[in-house]
Design an enzyme around this catalytic site. Structure first.
Site, PDB file in Angstrom:
ATOM      1  N   LYS A  84       0.989  -1.756   0.199  1.00 11.85           N
ATOM      2  CA  LYS A  84       0.030  -0.135   0.170  1.00 11.85           C
ATOM      3  C   LYS A  84       1.162   1.098  -0.045  1.00 11.85           C
ATOM      4  O   LYS A  84       0.363   2.290  -0.702  1.00 11.85           O
ATOM      5  CB  LYS A  84      -0.480  -0.074   0.886  1.00 11.85           C
ATOM      6  CG  LYS A  84      -2.314  -1.175   1.173  1.00 11.85           C
ATOM      7  CD  LYS A  84      -2.411  -1.100   2.053  1.00 11.85           C
ATOM      8  CE  LYS A  84      -3.792  -2.017   2.506  1.00 11.85           C
ATOM      9  NZ  LYS A  84      -4.761  -2.069   3.357  1.00 11.85           N
ATOM     10  N   ASP A 128      -8.683   2.649   4.772  1.00  6.39           N
ATOM     11  CA  ASP A 128      -9.466   1.000   5.586  1.00  6.39           C
ATOM     12  C   ASP A 128      -9.937   0.594   4.149  1.00  6.39           C
ATOM     13  O   ASP A 128     -11.369   0.967   3.538  1.00  6.39           O
ATOM     14  CB  ASP A 128     -10.332   0.682   6.713  1.00  6.39           C
ATOM     15  CG  ASP A 128     -10.128  -0.133   7.179  1.00  6.39           C
ATOM     16  OD1 ASP A 128      -8.929  -0.569   7.675  1.00  6.39           O
ATOM     17  OD2 ASP A 128     -10.932  -1.067   7.825  1.00  6.39           O
ATOM     18  N   PHE A 176      -1.738  -7.819  -4.064  1.00  2.39           N
ATOM     19  CA  PHE A 176      -1.766  -8.470  -2.641  1.00  2.39           C
ATOM     20  C   PHE A 176      -3.985  -9.183  -2.735  1.00  2.39           C
ATOM     21  O   PHE A 176      -4.775  -8.776  -3.406  1.00  2.39           O
ATOM     22  CB  PHE A 176      -1.782  -7.982  -2.069  1.00  2.39           C
ATOM     23  CG  PHE A 176      -1.977  -6.766  -1.532  1.00  2.39           C
ATOM     24  CD1 PHE A 176      -1.905  -5.267  -2.588  1.00  2.39           C
ATOM     25  CD2 PHE A 176      -3.079  -6.497  -0.350  1.00  2.39           C
ATOM     26  CE1 PHE A 176      -2.630  -4.418  -1.819  1.00  2.39           C
ATOM     27  CE2 PHE A 176      -3.523  -5.583  -0.268  1.00  2.39           C
ATOM     28  CZ  PHE A 176      -3.498  -4.053  -1.050  1.00  2.39           C
ATOM     29  N   LYS A 196      -4.255  -1.295 -12.251  1.00  4.82           N
ATOM     30  CA  LYS A 196      -4.833  -0.882 -11.566  1.00  4.82           C
ATOM     31  C   LYS A 196      -4.936   0.328 -10.730  1.00  4.82           C
ATOM     32  O   LYS A 196      -6.126   0.634  -9.896  1.00  4.82           O
ATOM     33  CB  LYS A 196      -3.876  -2.594 -10.336  1.00  4.82           C
ATOM     34  CG  LYS A 196      -4.856  -2.363  -9.027  1.00  4.82           C
ATOM     35  CD  LYS A 196      -4.267  -3.090  -8.460  1.00  4.82           C
ATOM     36  CE  LYS A 196      -5.001  -3.241  -6.591  1.00  4.82           C
ATOM     37  NZ  LYS A 196      -4.595  -3.998  -5.307  1.00  4.82           N
TER      38      LYS A 196
HETATM   39  P1  IMP Z   1      -7.140  -3.402   4.950  1.00  4.40           P
HETATM   40  O1  IMP Z   1      -8.125  -3.156   5.616  1.00  4.40           O
HETATM   41  O2  IMP Z   1      -6.909  -2.159   4.489  1.00  4.40           O
HETATM   42  O3  IMP Z   1      -5.526  -3.422   5.363  1.00  4.40           O
HETATM   43  O4  IMP Z   1      -8.152  -4.720   4.040  1.00  4.40           O
HETATM   44  C1  IMP Z   1      -9.211  -5.428   4.403  1.00  4.40           C
HETATM   45  C2  IMP Z   1      -8.505  -6.952   3.320  1.00  4.40           C
HETATM   46  O5  IMP Z   1      -8.727  -6.139   2.152  1.00  4.40           O
HETATM   47  C3  IMP Z   1      -7.105  -6.970   3.440  1.00  4.40           C
HETATM   48  O6  IMP Z   1      -7.686  -8.924   3.072  1.00  4.40           O
HETATM   49  C4  IMP Z   1      -6.273  -6.966   2.165  1.00  4.40           C
HETATM   50  O7  IMP Z   1      -5.471  -8.340   1.392  1.00  4.40           O
HETATM   51  C5  IMP Z   1      -7.517  -6.358   1.106  1.00  4.40           C
HETATM   52  N1  IMP Z   1      -7.414  -6.032   0.316  1.00  4.40           N
HETATM   53  C6  IMP Z   1      -7.568  -4.459   0.765  1.00  4.40           C
HETATM   54  N2  IMP Z   1      -6.736  -4.132  -0.076  1.00  4.40           N
HETATM   55  C7  IMP Z   1      -6.883  -5.045  -1.810  1.00  4.40           C
HETATM   56  C8  IMP Z   1      -6.714  -4.753  -3.177  1.00  4.40           C
HETATM   57  O8  IMP Z   1      -6.321  -3.441  -3.300  1.00  4.40           O
HETATM   58  N3  IMP Z   1      -6.828  -6.270  -3.779  1.00  4.40           N
HETATM   59  C9  IMP Z   1      -6.918  -7.032  -3.463  1.00  4.40           C
HETATM   60  N4  IMP Z   1      -7.215  -6.542  -2.386  1.00  4.40           N
HETATM   61  C10 IMP Z   1      -7.399  -6.292  -1.494  1.00  4.40           C
END
Ligand code: IMP
Length: 196
Positions: free
Chosen positions: A13, A69, A149, A172
């Protein structure tokens, strides 16, 4: 250059956002300002968790900062996994297990519509601001691609035939939830900088 702390430990990120704010702000990972612990994400909305993380960094550093988030919201599952996306299949945040669980739940399901939603919370000069970015699309029937990811290998953005994991980072970013949310953040920061 002005420093802006990004409240995340996720190197993917930081790299994504750094490209988007390049030359404009120096995005500093929170570890560089001494925050190495996982900030508890105990709210039940993306907005709540984003604010929680930004407030934590601000309370500990007093620096301008932002957090984001993201959740994957699947229509046929009533918006799940949503705010629980990271730990969908268990506490260890295993992306492969999360994807397996989601594909199982959608087996035989014709409505595969889904969206990624990102909320950014910014604290600038002690004031709070929220930004949102949405990437609509659908869940593929099997993973493909190795880039990106998380759920990228099973998410096909609207208007495309490939998953996020089959796209370059630039491709992306141009259409992603995080790209759109960061674009709004950048626009806001530019306006602030020019005094409008
Ligand atoms: P976070 O709370 O923003 O860290 O993300 C929550 C979940 O969504 C995690 O399992 C990440 O792997 C997934 N996630 C967040 N952003 C992406 C993305 O751009 N592509 C795929 N999965 C994502």
């Amino acid at each position: 250059m002005k420093k802006l702390v990004f409240a995340t430990g996720n190197a993917h990120k930081i790299a994504e956002v750094n490209r988007l704010l390049d030359g404009f702000y120096e995005v500093v990972p929170m570890a560089e300002v001494g925050i190495t612990e996982d900030i508890p994400e105990t709210a039940d909305t993306l907005e709540g968790n984003a604010l929680l993380k930004a407030r934590y960094v601000y309370a500990h550093t007093g620096m301008d900062c932002f957090s984001e988030d993201t959740g994957l919201e699947v229509e046929a599952l009533g918006g799940r996994p949503g705010v629980h996306s990271a730990r969908y299949a268990g506490a260890d945040k295993d992306a492969a297990a999360n994807m397996r669980k989601l594909l199982q739940e959608l087996e035989g399901q014709l409505n595969r519509r889904a969206r990624f939603r990102t909320v950014i919370a910014l604290i600038l000069d002690g004031k709070e601001y929220l930004f949102e970015g949405i990437a609509p699309g659908h869940i593929a029937t099997a993973p493909s691609g190795k880039k990106g990811f998380g759920y990228d290998p099973i998410f096909v953005p609207e208007g495309h035939e490939r998953t996020f994991a089959e796209m370059t980072a630039d491709e992306k970013n141009a259409i992603s939830h995080r790209g759109k949310a960061v674009a709004q953040l950048v626009e806001f920061l530019q306006k602030q900088a020019s005094g409008k």
